[in-house]
Design an enzyme around this catalytic site. Structure first.
Site, PDB file in Angstrom:
ATOM      1  N   ASN A  99       1.045  -1.171   0.033  1.00 50.43           N
ATOM      2  CA  ASN A  99      -0.006  -0.012   0.014  1.00 50.43           C
ATOM      3  C   ASN A  99       0.916   1.080  -0.015  1.00 50.43           C
ATOM      4  O   ASN A  99       1.470   1.586   1.063  1.00 50.43           O
ATOM      5  CB  ASN A  99      -0.786  -0.054   1.351  1.00 50.43           C
ATOM      6  N   TRP A 100       1.156   1.801  -1.229  1.00 45.76           N
ATOM      7  CA  TRP A 100       1.802   3.215  -1.315  1.00 45.76           C
ATOM      8  C   TRP A 100       1.346   4.217  -0.727  1.00 45.76           C
ATOM      9  O   TRP A 100       2.216   5.246  -0.581  1.00 45.76           O
ATOM     10  CB  TRP A 100       2.336   3.160  -2.820  1.00 45.76           C
ATOM     11  N   LYS A 101       0.246   4.092  -0.106  1.00 49.89           N
ATOM     12  CA  LYS A 101      -0.462   5.600   0.383  1.00 49.89           C
ATOM     13  C   LYS A 101      -0.327   6.679  -0.845  1.00 49.89           C
ATOM     14  O   LYS A 101      -0.130   6.560  -1.918  1.00 49.89           O
ATOM     15  CB  LYS A 101       0.263   5.864   1.709  1.00 49.89           C
ATOM     16  N   HIS A 134      -9.446   1.689   5.023  1.00 50.77           N
ATOM     17  CA  HIS A 134      -8.393   1.782   5.691  1.00 50.77           C
ATOM     18  C   HIS A 134      -8.321   2.554   6.986  1.00 50.77           C
ATOM     19  O   HIS A 134      -8.999   3.551   6.947  1.00 50.77           O
ATOM     20  CB  HIS A 134      -6.967   2.344   4.615  1.00 50.77           C
ATOM     21  N   GLU A 146      -6.468   4.829   7.946  1.00 47.00           N
ATOM     22  CA  GLU A 146      -6.418   6.362   7.803  1.00 47.00           C
ATOM     23  C   GLU A 146      -7.495   6.922   6.888  1.00 47.00           C
ATOM     24  O   GLU A 146      -7.755   8.207   7.133  1.00 47.00           O
ATOM     25  CB  GLU A 146      -5.200   6.422   6.903  1.00 47.00           C
ATOM     26  N   GLU A 179      -5.522  -4.735  10.628  1.00 51.42           N
ATOM     27  CA  GLU A 179      -4.378  -3.769  10.773  1.00 51.42           C
ATOM     28  C   GLU A 179      -4.833  -2.908  11.883  1.00 51.42           C
ATOM     29  O   GLU A 179      -5.519  -2.247  11.996  1.00 51.42           O
ATOM     30  CB  GLU A 179      -4.495  -2.608   9.609  1.00 51.42           C
ATOM     31  N   GLY A 188       2.621   2.426  10.805  1.00 53.44           N
ATOM     32  CA  GLY A 188       3.737   3.383  10.550  1.00 53.44           C
ATOM     33  C   GLY A 188       4.463   3.634  11.954  1.00 53.44           C
ATOM     34  O   GLY A 188       4.958   4.734  12.066  1.00 53.44           O
ATOM     35  N   SER A 205       3.540  -2.119  10.292  1.00 51.85           N
ATOM     36  CA  SER A 205       4.869  -2.087  10.599  1.00 51.85           C
ATOM     37  C   SER A 205       5.619  -3.574  10.186  1.00 51.85           C
ATOM     38  O   SER A 205       6.503  -4.034  10.785  1.00 51.85           O
ATOM     39  CB  SER A 205       5.226  -1.897  11.992  1.00 51.85           C
ATOM     40  N   GLY A 215       2.804  -1.151   4.397  1.00 51.52           N
ATOM     41  CA  GLY A 215       2.968   0.325   3.769  1.00 51.52           C
ATOM     42  C   GLY A 215       4.466   0.767   3.590  1.00 51.52           C
ATOM     43  O   GLY A 215       4.727   0.560   2.490  1.00 51.52           O
ATOM     44  N   GLY A 216       5.008   1.129   4.532  1.00 52.55           N
ATOM     45  CA  GLY A 216       6.518   1.837   4.391  1.00 52.55           C
ATOM     46  C   GLY A 216       7.500   1.051   3.754  1.00 52.55           C
ATOM     47  O   GLY A 216       8.139   1.395   2.830  1.00 52.55           O
TER      48      GLY A 216
END
Ligand code: 13P
Length: 263
Positions: A16-18, A103, A105, A175, A181, A221, A242-243
């Site tokens: 997930n590149w956000k 999600h 966010e 999640e 994150g 994470s 994610g990251g």
């Protein structure tokens, strides 16, 4: 010594590149990743920004790579006067095959409710986009012992009125908000417990067969160092990253963690 586990399907690892990467950057990423995946034992997909979907999908086709391209959100309407929103059929025509919905966010920063997310899930299914539905508790909710209740409510409200046939199209992602994150990953036992609960909730709502076939990803994470311990868990069928999905080398290292695990 390979680890063994009774897995039901090939795991699916999704990046997930956000709000990171342009279309050109997505293409560079794919050029590095695609050749590494030829022998891959896991299915791979990438949820890229709207503006990168088209270029990324074309690049995947050009490279003949087995990577699904998807979106990170959409509106529930077919079309209309909704400035700045994107409809499912637009995503499909750009080359998306799946969409992340609910999600944390979106739920927490943009105040999306499970009711709204439910409408989006139905719309995505109608238009032939596979939803990855995210659910998860905050740190405070976990500390207050509310994890089970929160997962139950979010799952039931977000998937309300779905038929068994529709449920077969759903991918679920657990999640925990406190792990997203933050570098604070859930322990494999904690994650497994939540995944098992989700599977039981689906079994009681839609039957054991649907629950058994349900692919449930863990997100929060995930790194190359913790991916194997998560993937080996019986009820963890994939990862939502994610990251650590932003660099092809790191993402590939995560994908490789499944190799030591025999099915
Ligand atoms: P991180 O892997 O950066 O914690 O993000 C997880 C996530 O939100 C994936 O959807």
């Amino acid at each position: 010594m390979p680890r063994t586990t009774k897995k039901i399907a090939r795991p699916l690892v999704t990046g997930n590149w956000k709000m990171y990467k342009t279309g050109e950057e997505a293409c560079q990423f794919l050029e590095t990743l695609a050749p590494l995946l030829e022998e891959s034992q896991v299915d791979v997909s990438l949820a890229v920004p709207y503006t990168a979907i088209s270029l990324a999908a074309q690049k995947v086709a050009e490279l003949n790579a087995s990577i699904a391209i998807g979106a990170q959100n959409m509106n529930d309407a077919s079309e209309g006067a909704f400035t700045g929103e994107v409809a499912a059929r637009m995503l499909k025509s750009a080359g998306a095959t799946f969409v992340i919905l609910g999600h944390s966010e979106r739920r927490h920063i943009f105040h999306e409710t499970s009711d709204f997310i439910n409408k989006k899930v139905k719309k995505a299914l109608q238009e032939g986009l596979q939803p990855i539905l995210c659910i998860g508790e905050t740190g405070e909710e976990r500390e207050n012992g509310e994890t089970e209740e929160i997962l139950k409510t979010q799952l039931h409200e977000s998937l309300q009125d779905l038929s068994k046939e529709e449920m077969k199209q759903i991918i679920l992602a657990y999640e925990p908000v406190w792990a997203i994150g933050t570098g604070e990953v859930a322990t494999p036992e904690m994650a497994e417990e939540a995944h098992l609960l989700c599977r039981e909730l689906v079994a009681s709502g839609w039957g054991k067969r649907v629950a058994k076939a349900l692919l449930i990803q863990y997100g929060g994470s995930v790194k190359p160092e913790n991916a194997a311990d998560l993937l080996v868990q019986e009820n963890i069928n994939g990862l939502l990253v994610g990251g650590a999905s932003l660099q092809p080398e790191t993402f590939y290292e995560i994908l490789q963690q499944y190799e030591g695990i025999t099915v």
